[in-house]
Structure formats: structure tokens, C-alpha cells
Design a protein around this motif. Structure first.
Motif, PDB file in Angstrom:
ATOM      1  N   LEU A   1       0.845  -1.192   0.000  1.00  0.00           N
ATOM      2  CA  LEU A   1       0.000   0.000   0.000  1.00  0.00           C
ATOM      3  C   LEU A   1       0.880   1.243   0.000  1.00  0.00           C
ATOM      4  CD1 LEU A   1      -2.971   1.056   0.261  1.00  0.00           C
ATOM      5  CD2 LEU A   1      -2.535   1.165   2.735  1.00  0.00           C
ATOM      6  N   PRO A   2       1.131   1.810  -1.174  1.00  0.00           N
ATOM      7  CA  PRO A   2       1.975   3.008  -1.201  1.00  0.00           C
ATOM      8  C   PRO A   2       1.277   4.194  -0.547  1.00  0.00           C
ATOM      9  CG  PRO A   2       1.200   2.453  -3.409  1.00  0.00           C
ATOM     10  CD  PRO A   2       0.695   1.387  -2.496  1.00  0.00           C
ATOM     11  N   PRO A   3       2.044   5.045   0.146  1.00  0.00           N
ATOM     12  CA  PRO A   3       1.454   6.265   0.709  1.00  0.00           C
ATOM     13  C   PRO A   3       0.920   7.167  -0.406  1.00  0.00           C
ATOM     14  CG  PRO A   3       3.597   5.837   1.676  1.00  0.00           C
ATOM     15  CD  PRO A   3       3.442   4.892   0.522  1.00  0.00           C
TER      16      PRO A   3
ATOM     17  N   ASP B   1      -0.527  15.989  10.621  1.00  0.00           N
ATOM     18  CA  ASP B   1      -1.436  15.059  11.302  1.00  0.00           C
ATOM     19  C   ASP B   1      -0.880  14.675  12.666  1.00  0.00           C
ATOM     20  OD1 ASP B   1      -3.222  15.032   9.147  1.00  0.00           O
ATOM     21  OD2 ASP B   1      -2.226  13.338   8.201  1.00  0.00           O
ATOM     22  N   LEU B   2       0.426  14.444  12.737  1.00  0.00           N
ATOM     23  CA  LEU B   2       1.062  14.066  14.005  1.00  0.00           C
ATOM     24  C   LEU B   2       1.021  15.183  15.045  1.00  0.00           C
ATOM     25  CD1 LEU B   2       4.130  12.015  12.764  1.00  0.00           C
ATOM     26  CD2 LEU B   2       2.281  11.177  14.224  1.00  0.00           C
TER      27      LEU B   2
ATOM     28  N   VAL C   1       4.035   7.742   8.415  1.00  0.00           N
ATOM     29  CA  VAL C   1       4.265   7.343   7.030  1.00  0.00           C
ATOM     30  C   VAL C   1       3.134   7.809   6.114  1.00  0.00           C
ATOM     31  CG1 VAL C   1       4.497   5.355   5.468  1.00  0.00           C
ATOM     32  CG2 VAL C   1       5.637   5.338   7.702  1.00  0.00           C
ATOM     33  N   TYR C   2       1.900   7.582   6.528  1.00  0.00           N
ATOM     34  CA  TYR C   2       0.745   7.803   5.660  1.00  0.00           C
ATOM     35  C   TYR C   2      -0.037   9.075   5.979  1.00  0.00           C
ATOM     36  CZ  TYR C   2       1.247   2.937   4.154  1.00  0.00           C
ATOM     37  OH  TYR C   2       1.714   1.765   3.624  1.00  0.00           O
ATOM     38  N   GLY C   3      -0.113   9.433   7.245  1.00  0.00           N
ATOM     39  CA  GLY C   3      -1.030  10.477   7.665  1.00  0.00           C
ATOM     40  C   GLY C   3      -2.443   9.921   7.714  1.00  0.00           C
ATOM     41  N   ALA C   4      -3.410  10.786   7.929  1.00  0.00           N
ATOM     42  CA  ALA C   4      -4.808  10.379   7.996  1.00  0.00           C
ATOM     43  C   ALA C   4      -5.405  10.395   6.596  1.00  0.00           C
ATOM     44  CB  ALA C   4      -5.580  11.331   8.903  1.00  0.00           C
ATOM     45  N   GLY C   5      -6.341   9.489   6.353  1.00  0.00           N
ATOM     46  CA  GLY C   5      -6.939   9.468   5.023  1.00  0.00           C
ATOM     47  C   GLY C   5      -7.828   8.278   4.779  1.00  0.00           C
TER      48      GLY C   5
END
Length: 194
Positions: free
Chosen positions: A13-15, A26-27, A51-55
Motif C-alpha cells: 500500500l503506497p502512501p 497530522d502528528l 508514514v501515511y497520515g490520515a486518510g
């Protein structure tokens, strides 16, 4: 286990393109969320956010930001949805299944609003919190959020839970990329970052 699960997830699952830019924002909401909820958030969730953040995963699972930080006009927060969930969990027919709604932290929502993705606050450390899925029944899974997501993307969830996630080619969109896509598709106003 968290780092192994995160590495497996990163391979499949790529960011999102916006993840690198917006994950740090987000952090920034972690301290506010932990203060509001009175707990430390699970370390695998924090690793995921870095790595991804929220989404949004596969247009089917919204992973909330910890709190609504400055510039987050269009994101959903763990603090916000946990409060809503706890109020709903107090209804008698839900309380029979869930028990004390304050035992749960709500971290994700499906697109149809039928499934609630939760942590059940138990054990000495938030690293031990199991992921729970509530859809008028409660399913408790013996692993954390990142392991749940890795299994969702590889067909490793139990029965009907796996049906929420399509087969191959999973996509994660940071909420900023999702917002941009919605503006392009629906033309609802001008995109104003942050």
C-alpha cells in the motif's frame, strides 16, 4: 510486530502523494488528542501516521487524524468521532453489546457508516489494545491497527470483514489528496490548502 506489519503494509500500500507533506501536520494533533481522551494512542497508529497520515483506504475506510490541528479544515479526528461513538454506545441496545462505551477509542469509519473501527482500551499499554469492529455486533481481533490494515490488504481478515476491502491494487489517499480529488470531480469551490 508493529514494524513488521508496517513494512508489510508499505510494500502493498503506497502512501498517498500528499502523505509526505501532510503526515507531520497530522502528528501535531497527537498531544491534543491524548489530553482530550486521557490515554496514550497506540504506537502502531503513530507509526502509521508518520508514514501515511490520515486518510482513506480503498474508498471504504477513513482513518482519522488524532485531533483537528491548525489547517485541518476537512479532516476527521479521533477525538471528534470517539465522542460521537461514545454517545451512541450509551443507547441501551448498543450498551448490551459494547458494555461501557468509554472503553473504546474510535479511529476509523467506513464509507457507508455501517462499520465502526475501534480500539478497546485494555491492558497496561496502548500497544496491547485490540482492534474491534462494530456493526451491530462486536468483533474483537487480537492485533493492532497496522496489522489489521495489512491483513485487509492481503485478504487476511475473517469472513465478512474482508468483504469490505477489494482484492488487489489497494489505494490510500491522504485526506488532502481526497479533498483535491473531490474538488476536481465535483467542482465544489476552490481548493485552499492548509
Amino acid at each position: 510486530m508493529t514494524s513488521d506489519a508496517l513494512e508489510r503494509l508499505r510494500r502493498i500500500l503506497p502512501p498517498s502523494p500528499a502523505s509526505a507533506e501532510w503526515a507531520a501536520l497530522d502528528l501535531q494533533g497527537v498531544a491534543e488528542a491524548e489530553a482530550a481522551l486521557g490515554v496514550q494512542l497506540p504506537p502502531d497508529y503513530l507509526d502509521f501516521l508518520a508514514v501515511y497520515g490520515a486518510g482513506l483506504l480503498d474508498d471504504s475506510l477513513l482513518i482519522a487524524a488524532p485531533a483537528t490541528a491548525p489547517g485541518h479544515r476537512y479532516s476527521t479526528s479521533v477525538v471528534e468521532i470517539t465522542g460521537t461513538f461514545r454517545r451512541a454506545a450509551a443507547k441501551p441496545y448498543r450498551a448490551e453489546i459494547l458494555g461501557d462505551g468509554d472503553m473504546y477509542i474510535h479511529w476509523g469509519v467506513d464509507g457507508g457508516g455501517d462499520f465502526y473501527y475501534l480500539w478497546r482500551v485494555e491492558g497496561e499499554s496502548s500497544a496491547e489494545w485490540p482492534v474491534c469492529v462494530y456493526d451491530d455486533e462486536l468483533t474483537v481481533l487480537p492485533y493492532g491497527m497496522v496489522e489489521f490494515l495489512a491483513r485487509a490488504c492481503t485478504g487476511g481478515l475473517p469472513g465478512e470483514l474482508q468483504c469490505k476491502f477489494r482484492g488487489n491494487g489497494h489505494e490510500f489517499l491522504h485526506w488532502q489528496d481526497q479533498y483535491r480529488r473531490d474538488v476536481e470531480q465535483y467542482g465544489s469551490g476552490s481548493y485552499i490548502p492548509g
